[in-house]
Design an enzyme around this catalytic site. Sequence first.
Site, PDB file in Angstrom:
ATOM      1  N   LYS A 210       3.564  10.488   8.325  1.00 28.25           N
ATOM      2  CA  LYS A 210       2.921  10.072   9.568  1.00 28.25           C
ATOM      3  C   LYS A 210       3.585  10.653  10.812  1.00 28.25           C
ATOM      4  O   LYS A 210       3.307  11.778  11.199  1.00 28.25           O
ATOM      5  CB  LYS A 210       2.828   8.544   9.625  1.00 28.25           C
ATOM      6  CG  LYS A 210       1.803   7.979   8.622  1.00 28.25           C
ATOM      7  CD  LYS A 210       1.556   6.526   8.843  1.00 28.25           C
ATOM      8  CE  LYS A 210       0.516   5.960   7.871  1.00 28.25           C
ATOM      9  NZ  LYS A 210      -0.845   6.400   8.136  1.00 28.25           N
TER      10      LYS A 210
ATOM     11  N   ASP B 220       9.371   2.526   1.201  1.00 24.76           N
ATOM     12  CA  ASP B 220       8.231   3.244   1.760  1.00 24.76           C
ATOM     13  C   ASP B 220       8.253   3.019   3.267  1.00 24.76           C
ATOM     14  O   ASP B 220       7.849   1.967   3.772  1.00 24.76           O
ATOM     15  CB  ASP B 220       6.943   2.707   1.135  1.00 24.76           C
ATOM     16  CG  ASP B 220       5.686   3.383   1.666  1.00 24.76           C
ATOM     17  OD1 ASP B 220       5.753   3.969   2.773  1.00 24.76           O
ATOM     18  OD2 ASP B 220       4.645   3.304   1.009  1.00 24.76           O
TER      19      ASP B 220
ATOM     20  N   PHE C 282       0.857  -1.189   0.000  1.00 24.61           N
ATOM     21  CA  PHE C 282       0.000   0.000   0.000  1.00 24.61           C
ATOM     22  C   PHE C 282       0.889   1.233   0.000  1.00 24.61           C
ATOM     23  O   PHE C 282       1.772   1.376   0.854  1.00 24.61           O
ATOM     24  CB  PHE C 282      -0.917   0.029   1.228  1.00 24.61           C
ATOM     25  CG  PHE C 282      -1.828   1.230   1.242  1.00 24.61           C
ATOM     26  CD1 PHE C 282      -3.006   1.214   0.514  1.00 24.61           C
ATOM     27  CD2 PHE C 282      -1.504   2.367   1.954  1.00 24.61           C
ATOM     28  CE1 PHE C 282      -3.852   2.326   0.496  1.00 24.61           C
ATOM     29  CE2 PHE C 282      -2.337   3.472   1.951  1.00 24.61           C
ATOM     30  CZ  PHE C 282      -3.511   3.456   1.210  1.00 24.61           C
TER      31      PHE C 282
END
Length: 412
Positions: A251, A222, A135
């Site tokens: 984040k 990622d 993702f």
Amino acid sequence: MQKAMQPLDSRLMKAYARQPVSFVRGRGARLWDEHGTEYLDAIAGVAVTSLGHAHPEIAAVIAEQAGLLLHTSNVFRIDWQERLGQRLCALAGMETAFFCNSGAEANEAALKLARLHGHRRQVARPQILVMDNGFHGRTLATLSATGNPAKQRGFEPLMPGFVRVPYDDIAAVHHAAAQHGDIVAVLIEPVQGEGGIRLASPDYLRQLRSLCDRHGWLLMLDEIQTGLGRTGAWFGHQHAGIAPDVMTLAKALGNGIPIGACLARGPAADLISPGQHGSTFGGNPLACRVGCTVLDIMESEDIPGRARQLGRRLLNGLQQALHGHPDVLAVRGQGLMVGIELNRNCQDLVGRALAQQRLLITVTRESTIRLLPPLICDERQIDDIVTRLACLLESASAAQAGAPAAGQLAAA
């Protein structure tokens, strides 16, 4: 069970399946709703508020910077942006940084670097190797890189330029290399978060690094969910002792203030030239000063080490508490990034956890409970998460069997 709120006459698009709870304040790993009910947060805004809610030092910096300067645009030098870029590059062993507003934007920057790298090597139609169940975001490019058909459905045609292989399978990568001569980069998560807390083995990541070196591919990691202490190291790839060519962060970097970063080194460090990429809000003084403050706190309190220690406690506690549970297939994780895979669809447990246990959890891939507690939790809160989850699963199992649900609120 908490009484559901009466919603306002909402004009919001129905992009989210929201729970009927609205939080009005938080402190550390705790949240309170508008009725004053207290909850234990085991997801940290999906790995965002790693330093907890309403951290006093971060709150003070936000207030001070808001009274000084919020935005000037990237037409001018931004001192806090340069400071944060220097610190992240030093921490990660990288050379250059690009700042944006989210993880998806950071991955967009990485994908553009891969295309530029391919064209520099005279590859007319460069391809990027991506993973099943990965993702990387919800923009059209990052959605195309994502390995989840359910999230892609309805947005076809997807963007071309991706070759997909199974995760943690080096033989599949070798096969793809033999079949596709136009691969220029690999994009991978060291731990698949949305994919169900799946860990890439250290040996796989080391072999992937070697293969990228051999073929001249960029290794792009990622680290949006795994970065900044979440796995018990500053960055997830450090467990394998490798270095990426490109790394994306977001984040936890802003602890709730939107910020993303794409870091690069070696051949990827100087690919971008003025006019080729940009972001109106990316790297503004507020976000970057907060990012510097987050690093200050993480360094001074050894947050990665704390996450490593607490992660062992959480994982061991769950494995012991759930051992032999008929619904539990596996308990796995790294640091404070833990998944509990069940033998059924368990999306209903998010609402049950709120109502019965006053506990915030998420479910991913329909059957895996995902836990991402704040990295500043204390041992008592970690043990409390274990207790509440054990009660939750006992109650859910009883309900499945038709017995009266136990599910009483665990002692705080």
